[in-house]
Design a protein around this motif. Structure first.
Motif, short mmCIF file in Angstrom:
data_model
loop_
_atom_site.label_atom_id
_atom_site.label_comp_id
_atom_site.label_asym_id
_atom_site.label_seq_id
_atom_site.Cartn_x
_atom_site.Cartn_y
_atom_site.Cartn_z
N HIS A 314 0.86 -1.17 0.00
CA HIS A 314 0.00 0.00 0.00
C HIS A 314 0.91 1.22 0.00
N PRO A 315 0.97 1.94 -1.11
CA PRO A 315 1.90 3.07 -1.21
C PRO A 315 1.72 4.08 -0.09
N GLY A 316 2.82 4.61 0.34
CA GLY A 316 2.81 5.61 1.40
C GLY A 316 4.22 6.05 1.71
N PRO A 317 4.38 6.90 2.70
CA PRO A 317 5.73 7.38 3.04
C PRO A 317 6.60 6.23 3.53
N PRO A 318 7.87 6.21 3.16
CA PRO A 318 8.76 5.13 3.62
C PRO A 318 8.93 5.16 5.12
N GLY A 319 9.10 3.98 5.70
CA GLY A 319 9.30 3.87 7.14
C GLY A 319 10.69 3.38 7.47
N ASP A 320 10.88 3.01 8.72
CA ASP A 320 12.17 2.52 9.20
C ASP A 320 12.23 1.01 9.03
N PRO A 321 13.07 0.50 8.11
CA PRO A 321 13.13 -0.95 7.91
C PRO A 321 13.71 -1.71 9.08
N HIS A 322 14.26 -0.97 10.06
CA HIS A 322 14.85 -1.64 11.23
C HIS A 322 14.13 -1.27 12.52
N GLY A 323 12.91 -0.75 12.40
CA GLY A 323 12.13 -0.37 13.56
C GLY A 323 11.63 -1.58 14.35
N GLU A 324 11.14 -1.32 15.53
CA GLU A 324 10.71 -2.39 16.43
C GLU A 324 9.25 -2.78 16.25
N GLU A 325 8.41 -1.84 15.82
CA GLU A 325 6.99 -2.10 15.69
C GLU A 325 6.60 -2.27 14.22
N PRO A 326 5.54 -3.07 13.94
CA PRO A 326 5.11 -3.25 12.55
C PRO A 326 4.82 -1.90 11.88
N ASP A 327 5.32 -1.74 10.69
CA ASP A 327 5.16 -0.48 9.98
C ASP A 327 3.68 -0.27 9.62
N PRO A 328 3.19 0.97 9.69
CA PRO A 328 1.78 1.24 9.35
C PRO A 328 1.40 0.78 7.94
N GLN A 329 2.33 0.89 7.00
CA GLN A 329 2.02 0.44 5.64
C GLN A 329 1.82 -1.08 5.61
N LEU A 330 2.64 -1.79 6.36
CA LEU A 330 2.51 -3.25 6.43
C LEU A 330 1.18 -3.64 7.06
#
Length: 351
Positions: A314-330
């Motif tokens: 789902h297109p959107g602003p890029p997130g942190d690929p090494h973050g601790e919480e599931p990304d909003p786009q995911l």
């Protein structure tokens, strides 16, 4: 060869065996000169990252193999990647090298004469450049960076697909490379679950890890439709697998040896996973796949185009690929999206 390229000490390259046959600067046939005493000249490639990174680098590794056929190709990478590196058909020797996260190793355990050629497939700046320059290679192929102005290479682009990026690096130096050259030879080991749908719920970071509860919905629905579904997980992921399918016998946890893992993926009906090395493994064996993308767009790390591999995004602003919480786009991806992708996949058998 790079235009006006110079050695790390500033001297121009000589016309010697450090350039492959057919490229500017090549004065000897491949496999001659360089180390003396009949030993093959050595080419060192730095890519001390994970399985997915290695598989994304296979097109570049194969291009180097074709360009330097008489050389011993040494890959500096984590020791556990020895088997997949060998399966690429483009690596002779693995030099164990790693660092936490995606950092650059502090040193390489290189022995003997300097490498005739060193290639930076790890990063785009001084840490990886200087690590290789300390070995005094005859020739260094790398991206340009203001912190290492003596390296004349192509400009790094942040919006480039990972496979294409390293092929473009080599192409700048006159080495043909095909970003779609990703397939591995079929494993010799039989699959422990031929024809199954493989679900891999794990990921190195929480931001790329779709919730276990959603994977559980997918697994239950597929089994109701008559599919055999097996789960895979790496070391330390047993608890995650238990949350997806409690008390399930069709689970391969703890990190399968690569020979069995590759056989499982090569013989699977389909693979469902997040943006991890397992998604790249499915691509490497041509197994139909559905990959769930979150913080990073499939435009940068996704499978080759075509009907065999589906990238959910789902297109959107890029997130942190090494973050601790599931990304909003995911989290915007729902179980029905995965099931629909599998049901509509032309190569996945129906129930």
């Amino acid at each position: 060869m790079n235009r006006g390229a110079r050695r790390p000490d500033g001297r121009p390259y000589a016309r010697d065996a450090t350039a492959p046959e057919g490229l500017p600067g090549s004065g000897l046939p491949p496999g001659t000169g360089g180390t003396g005493g009949g030993a093959r000249p050595r080419l060192l490639v730095l890519r001390a990252l994970g399985l997915g990174d290695l598989l994304a680098g296979v097109p570049a590794l194969r291009a180097l193999r074709r360009a330097f056929p008489g050389y011993e190709t040494v890959l500096a990478a984590p020791g556990q990647l020895a088997a997949p590196a060998a399966a690429s058909g483009a690596v002779d020797t693995l030099l164990p090298a790693s660092a936490p996260g995606r950092a650059v190793p502090r040193a390489l355990g290189w022995s003997g004469p300097p490498p005739e050629v060193a290639v930076d497939l790890h990063g785009n700046g001084p840490p990886s450049h200087l690590l290789l320059q300390r070995l005094a290679p005859g020739r260094l192929l790398a991206f340009a960076h203001t912190g290492t102005p003596d390296i004349e290479g192509p400009v790094w682009r942040h919006d480039e697909h990972e496979r294409a990026r390293w092929c473009r690096l080599l192409q700048w130096y006159g080495i043909p490379a095909d970003p779609d050259d990703v397939r591995l030879a079929e494993p010799r080991t039989p699959s422990p679950a031929p024809g199954a749908i493989v679900v891999h719920p794990g990921a190195d970071s929480g931001s790329r890890r779709w919730p276990a509860e959603r994977y559980a919905v997918v697994v239950r629905a597929l089994r109701r439709r008559g599919h055999r579904v097996v789960l895979t997980g790496g070391p330390g992921e047993d608890e995650l697998l238990e949350r997806v399918a409690p008390r399930d016998g069709d689970v391969f946890g703890g990190g399968l040896p690569f020979e069995r893992l590759s056989a499982l993926f090569a013989g699977a009906a389909a693979v469902v996973s997040g943006d991890t090395g397992m998604a790249h493994l499915a691509v490497a064996y041509g197994t139909p796949s559905v990959t769930l993308f979150g913080p990073v767009s499939p435009r940068l790390w996704g499978p080759p185009p075509g009907t065999r591999h589906v990238a959910l995004w789902h297109p959107g602003p890029p997130g942190d690929p090494h973050g601790e919480e599931p990304d909003p786009q995911l989290l915007r991806i729902q179980p029905d999206d995965v099931l629909k992708a599998l049901s509509g996949h032309p190569e996945v058998p129906g129930p």
